[in-house]
Write a protein that holds these residues in place. Sequence first.
Motif, mmCIF file in Angstrom:
data_model
loop_
_atom_site.group_PDB
_atom_site.id
_atom_site.type_symbol
_atom_site.label_atom_id
_atom_site.label_comp_id
_atom_site.label_asym_id
_atom_site.label_seq_id
_atom_site.Cartn_x
_atom_site.Cartn_y
_atom_site.Cartn_z
ATOM 1 N N LEU A 1 0.829 -1.207 0.000
ATOM 2 C CA LEU A 1 0.000 0.000 0.000
ATOM 3 C C LEU A 1 0.863 1.256 0.000
ATOM 4 O O LEU A 1 0.548 2.232 -0.697
ATOM 5 N N THR A 2 1.951 1.223 0.727
ATOM 6 C CA THR A 2 2.859 2.382 0.761
ATOM 7 C C THR A 2 3.467 2.623 -0.615
ATOM 8 O O THR A 2 3.528 3.776 -1.085
ATOM 9 N N PHE A 3 3.908 1.555 -1.279
ATOM 10 C CA PHE A 3 4.478 1.696 -2.621
ATOM 11 C C PHE A 3 3.453 2.293 -3.580
ATOM 12 O O PHE A 3 3.758 3.224 -4.335
ATOM 13 N N GLY B 1 -5.876 11.438 0.717
ATOM 14 C CA GLY B 1 -5.156 12.206 1.726
ATOM 15 C C GLY B 1 -5.918 12.399 3.020
ATOM 16 O O GLY B 1 -5.586 13.276 3.824
ATOM 17 N N GLN B 2 -6.936 11.557 3.257
ATOM 18 C CA GLN B 2 -7.791 11.731 4.431
ATOM 19 C C GLN B 2 -7.342 10.908 5.632
ATOM 20 O O GLN B 2 -7.827 11.112 6.744
ATOM 21 N N GLN B 3 -6.459 9.913 5.417
ATOM 22 C CA GLN B 3 -5.901 9.155 6.528
ATOM 23 C C GLN B 3 -4.579 8.523 6.070
ATOM 24 O O GLN B 3 -4.242 8.551 4.884
ATOM 25 N N THR B 4 -3.852 7.969 7.014
ATOM 26 C CA THR B 4 -2.551 7.390 6.699
ATOM 27 C C THR B 4 -2.693 5.928 6.283
ATOM 28 O O THR B 4 -3.726 5.284 6.535
ATOM 29 N N VAL B 5 -1.631 5.396 5.699
ATOM 30 C CA VAL B 5 -1.583 3.976 5.357
ATOM 31 C C VAL B 5 -1.803 3.127 6.606
ATOM 32 O O VAL B 5 -2.574 2.160 6.605
#
Length: 433
Positions: free
Chosen positions: A223-225, A409-413
């Motif tokens: 997901l980060t990638f 951009g509403q929450q983090t991974v």
Amino acid sequence: MFLKNALRAAVALSLTAAGSAHAETITIATVNNGDMIRMQGYTNDFTAKTGHEVEWVTLEENVLRQRVTTDISTKGGQFDIMTIGMYETPIWGANGWLVPLNDLSAEYDVDDILPAMRGGLSHDGTLYAAPFYGESSMIMYRTDLMEKAGLEMPAAPTWEFIREAAAAMDDPESDTNGVCLRGKAGWGEGGAFITVTANSFGARWFDEDWRAQFDQPEWKAALTFFVNLMNDYGPQGYATNGFNENLSLFQQGKCGMWIDATVAASFVTNPDDSTVADKVGFALAPDNGLGKRSNWLWAWALAIPAGTQKEAAAKQFIEWATSKGYIELVAANEGWANVPPGARTSLYENPEYQAVPFAQMTLDSINAADPNNPTVKPVPYVGIQFVAIPEFAGIATEVSQEFSAVYAGQQTVEEALAKAQALTTDAMEAAGY
């Protein structure tokens, strides 16, 4: 009008294989993809051959899934034919919700259906839906931009190369994004794409004891990638882009690469619709060196809900729409590149179709997909971009919404994965796993 109807009835009597004694009007629910829109334009051919009229209910993918699932599970009876796929068909067939397609005509030639498609649309060896087209996913890329960047696309690239190429082709000044990928919520939209991406990173939905795996490092890496790749080189607003939105962007020349359904190849290479039709190359979906490519296996297929009062007419339509004859009809009018792909063996044995630039890569992508072994680590489920259990659609829709919130951009991974782990665990425990 009376004479016209009488003639239609006469045609139906003389031509219908199922022996329907009078003309019917059948209602078909389908997805708003290009091949289905094209099929609607040829409905007059079916009516001329059978006397049956067709009413279409054409819906966006997520809406279609919701409508047909609600209708069939509640026995609503709104549709005589539904467009469904490899996830729903075996489950609904096992439930007795679909009419078996075990008595199609000899001329139809069921054995000609590609084994991957036939297997995915069957339950206990019985076919419950006929593939209108089949697909995997692959890379479509701009050959001119790749050359300009001084790069050469491998036939079987890695995700590392995709990031390198996206960086080289990204050009905000000319409104060209390095890569366009699905971020739209929905288990079959962005959910499908991030799942196959995660497969190639070594992630899985469940371990062998059906425990959710979103708290494992492979999911975080995948997901980060994906988020970094799209934030750096993808289009603005990609959180709401699905298949059709990315198709439009690519056709307008706004994507260096697009990784998506193989069926899109005919649309991105059609000069009537695509501004880059003569500048498109193809490659297998990327991997991460772990032995699993990030491609899926799917068929959009036609099925008959049990309980319809128009079963004979519905079977005639399915035979017409998924036949060798329909493929030849489209080829005669619009060229071999525009026929429904990925469903029949005979199509890939046809020298005229073999000359189509994306034909072999589509077949190679389909053959590279293994729904019985979809992940690096062992799993208790069948399915590549989905898990073939009834609970999956609801769970995965919610998970995809959490992921789309990351893309927006509403929450983090980390927040999204924690929520995905919790909601999946709760749902599976409630279901008795």
